[in-house]
Design an enzyme around this catalytic site. Structure first.
Site, PDB file in Angstrom:
ATOM      1  NE  ARG A  80      -3.338   2.501   2.677  1.00 39.61           N
ATOM      2  CZ  ARG A  80      -3.438   3.216   3.800  1.00 39.61           C
ATOM      3  NH1 ARG A  80      -3.000   2.743   4.952  1.00 39.61           N
ATOM      4  NH2 ARG A  80      -3.999   4.403   3.782  1.00 39.61           N
ATOM      5  CG  HIS A 125      -1.232   8.697   3.933  1.00 44.49           C
ATOM      6  ND1 HIS A 125      -1.420   7.337   4.032  1.00 44.49           N
ATOM      7  CD2 HIS A 125      -0.828   9.087   5.176  1.00 44.49           C
ATOM      8  CE1 HIS A 125      -1.132   6.924   5.257  1.00 44.49           C
ATOM      9  NE2 HIS A 125      -0.763   7.970   5.967  1.00 44.49           N
ATOM     10  CD  GLU A 170      -4.868   7.140  10.366  1.00 44.73           C
ATOM     11  OE1 GLU A 170      -4.421   8.178  10.913  1.00 44.73           O
ATOM     12  OE2 GLU A 170      -4.492   6.011  10.661  1.00 44.73           O
ATOM     13  CG  ASN A 309      -5.421   3.021   8.844  1.00 49.94           C
ATOM     14  OD1 ASN A 309      -5.609   2.115   8.031  1.00 49.94           O
ATOM     15  ND2 ASN A 309      -5.005   4.225   8.488  1.00 49.94           N
ATOM     16  CE1 TYR A 311       0.091   2.315  13.529  1.00 53.83           C
ATOM     17  CE2 TYR A 311      -1.924   3.346  12.742  1.00 53.83           C
ATOM     18  CZ  TYR A 311      -0.643   2.892  12.515  1.00 53.83           C
ATOM     19  OH  TYR A 311      -0.085   2.995  11.278  1.00 53.83           O
ATOM     20  CD  GLU A 376      -1.820   3.660   8.221  1.00 53.95           C
ATOM     21  OE1 GLU A 376      -1.524   4.086   9.358  1.00 53.95           O
ATOM     22  OE2 GLU A 376      -2.068   4.404   7.253  1.00 53.95           O
TER      23      GLU A 376
HETATM   24  C1  PNW Z   1      -1.385   7.033  11.104  1.00 56.03           C
HETATM   25  N1  PNW Z   1      -2.348   9.713  16.928  1.00 56.03           N
HETATM   26  O1  PNW Z   1      -1.442   8.302  11.672  1.00 56.03           O
HETATM   27  C2  PNW Z   1      -1.037   7.372   9.679  1.00 56.03           C
HETATM   28  O2  PNW Z   1      -1.899   6.888   8.704  1.00 56.03           O
HETATM   29  C3  PNW Z   1       0.404   7.147   9.339  1.00 56.03           C
HETATM   30  O3  PNW Z   1       0.748   8.084   8.366  1.00 56.03           O
HETATM   31  C4  PNW Z   1       1.272   7.246  10.591  1.00 56.03           C
HETATM   32  O4  PNW Z   1       2.618   7.230  10.321  1.00 56.03           O
HETATM   33  C5  PNW Z   1       0.844   6.117  11.493  1.00 56.03           C
HETATM   34  O5  PNW Z   1      -0.536   6.200  11.798  1.00 56.03           O
HETATM   35  C6  PNW Z   1       1.609   6.044  12.806  1.00 56.03           C
HETATM   36  O6  PNW Z   1       1.399   7.204  13.549  1.00 56.03           O
HETATM   37  C7  PNW Z   1      -1.651   8.558  12.997  1.00 56.03           C
HETATM   38  O7  PNW Z   1      -1.754  10.725  17.375  1.00 56.03           O
HETATM   39  C8  PNW Z   1      -1.055   9.686  13.498  1.00 56.03           C
HETATM   40  O8  PNW Z   1      -3.162   9.069  17.633  1.00 56.03           O
HETATM   41  C9  PNW Z   1      -1.272  10.069  14.796  1.00 56.03           C
HETATM   42  C10 PNW Z   1      -2.115   9.319  15.584  1.00 56.03           C
HETATM   43  C11 PNW Z   1      -2.735   8.169  15.076  1.00 56.03           C
HETATM   44  C12 PNW Z   1      -2.491   7.799  13.776  1.00 56.03           C
END
Ligand code: PNW
Length: 481
Positions: A80, A125, A170, A309, A311, A376
């Site tokens: 991707r 993006h 996002e 995505n 995390y 992601e």
């Molecule tokens: C995503 N937060 O962004 C993005 O899609 C990527 O570009 C980035 O590198 C990746 O996650 C890791 O951070 C985020 O502050 C940026 O919670 C910030 C946050 C979450 C996702």
């Protein structure tokens, strides 16, 4: 020791890694590329850790062949990447096309396909052309048509070979961090107002692009289009916080998912809460949450798959006493980190792989039976470089175990998993201080050498992919390093 149940993953499962143009390409002013809002933001100074910039980053613009070798070394089935809008349309409009930019992406796409790797392309993006920001960026209503033209240009130019498209990445993060908190480009801090307008125009832009594809390109190209929505998994901190947790979900994932997958509009209770608070706070200039016009294509049904995505997770606390005019005030809820979840690298990333399984089930139960791609997911490092990244190894193993359970035990139709990220790269306002790569990049040397981290070298996810693609029913037991 824990086990990843390889048999849970379908044979055609997409095993990929993801990147984004501004974070890896560099070549910021090469061969006719126009500036984006991240060029401006970084060059201003004082915005990004150490005043780092994406001017060079991983130099993927000139070192694409090195990235391809990394992709091949991992045996990825999918990759991707995002297109830098201002590299192919320097002022953001189709009035000026940059042939060198188009040539670059043709080269990338062709070599991926020649290597047996399926490309998934994100059109935006975070890196809006600066020329469009100068006309109001995502707060201007016209941007939806400009995006539709850009998207159509990409479908026409690359769509004979690219079948998986993400319009926007996002919208939640971009609207919140770019227009509410101002810590991401374009750096606008306008609490409780611009965030909803920006989010609304993103949805309008996405819907127009999907309809353009559906009408003009799908019949001959047969691809699929969606948008990538990020979401934490959220649980109440105490029994008293159940309603706050519902609001938290409404104001994050549901804000964008409900218009696209459910009703064609924002969640009802989100709208009434914002309107009631506007009244209470004496805000008189109409609704802060815009309405979708009947004269435009509806956002409803404008996704051929669900792209998520994930995390991290949050425990949610009620904050309904908050009287500020702000997004968090409207939401009346605050997310906190459970102390039992380890932080990996960057401060906001508390590791809770079970949250991904719960989120996948929530998406299936709440929204849709369309296939889900995890576009992601990843684990970051800060401080001294650790090539022997034992923690990250464990993270991928635990996470893939949860994805396997979501598929086999919860019946979620997960089609693919993309690790963030192929390479250590420019991590937005954290610069190069945070490393998410499967490959380490040595930013201190001009060669920008890529070195495989041990987590990938050794185990889970390469082993998982190879095994599932050979179709063998193997229950792999993976030992810690
Ligand atoms: C995503 N937060 O962004 C993005 O899609 C990527 O570009 C980035 O590198 C990746 O996650 C890791 O951070 C985020 O502050 C940026 O919670 C910030 C946050 C979450 C996702």
């Amino acid at each position: 020791m824990s086990a990843v149940d390889i048999t849970a993953f379908p044979k055609d499962f997409a095993w990929g890694a993801a990147t984004a143009a501004y974070q890896i390409e560099g070549g910021w002013n090469m061969d006719g590329r126009g500036p984006s809002i991240w060029d401006t933001f970084c060059h201003e100074g004082g915005r990004v850790f150490g005043d780092h910039t994406g001017d060079v980053a991983c130099n993927s613009y000139q070192l694409w062949e090195e990235d391809l070798k990394c992709i091949q070394q991992l045996d990825l089935s999918h990759y991707r990447l995002s297109v830098s809008w201002s590299r192919i349309l320097p002022d953001g409009t189709t009035n000026h096309i940059n042939p060198k930019g188009v040539e670059y992406y043709n080269k990338v796409i062709d070599s991926l396909i020649a290597s047996g790797v399926t490309p998934m392309i994100t059109l935006w993006h975070m890196d809006l052309p600066q020329a469009l920001q100068d006309c109001g960026g995502w707060c201007s209503a016209e941007i939806a048509d400009t995006f539709e033209s850009y998207a159509s240009f990409c479908f026409k130019t690359f769509g004979d070979r690219v079948k998986l498209w993400i319009t926007l990445n996002e919208p939640y993060v971009c609207a919140m961090l770019g227009y509410e908190d101002g810590i991401f480009a374009p750096g606008i801090k306008d609490p409780g107002l611009s965030v909803y307008v920006a989010g609304h125009n993103m949805l309008r832009a996405h819907a127009k692009a999907w309809h353009a594809y559906n009408t003009h390109f799908r019949p001959s190209q047969g691809g699929q289009v969606s948008l990538a929505l990020n979401s934490d998994w959220a649980e109440p901190l105490t029994a008293k916080d159940a309603a706050a947790t519902e609001r938290y979900k409404e104001f994050t994932l549901d804000w964008f998912a409900c218009p696209v997958f459910c009703t064609g509009d924002y969640p009802e209770s989100m709208r009434s809460r914002i309107e009631n608070r506007s009244l209470e706070l004496g805000y008189k200039q109409g609704s802060r949450l815009p309405h979708f016009s009947k004269d435009e294509p509806s956002p409803l049904g404008t996704a051929d798959f669900f792209a998520v995505n994930y995390y991290t997770s949050r425990k949610v606390k009620d904050l309904s006493e908050n009287t500020e005019l702000s997004f968090v005030g409207d939401q009346g809820a605050e997310g906190v980190i459970d102390p039992s979840w380890p932080i990996c690298g960057v401060h906001w990333l508390a590791v809770y792989p079970e949250g991904l399984r719960k989120l996948l089930k929530y998406i299936k139960d709440t929204y849709t039976s369309v296939p889900i791609y995890i576009t992601e997911n990843g684990f970051s490092q800060m401080g001294p470089v650790q090539i022997e990244d034992v923690d990250r190894s464990q993270f991928y193993e635990d996470t893939l175990q949860q994805v396997g359970k979501a598929i086999s035990q919860d019946g979620v139709n997960v089609k693919g998993y993309f690790a963030w990220s192929l390479l250590d790269n420019f991590e937005w306002n954290d610069g190069f201080n945070v490393r998410f790569g499967l490959f380490h990049v040595d930013f201190s040397s001009s060669e920008l050498k890529r070195t495989l981290y041990r987590s990938v070298h050794q185990r889970t996810w390469r082993a998982t992919w190879q095994t599932s693609h050979t179709g063998k029913a193997v229950h792999l037991k993976l030992c810690s390093l």
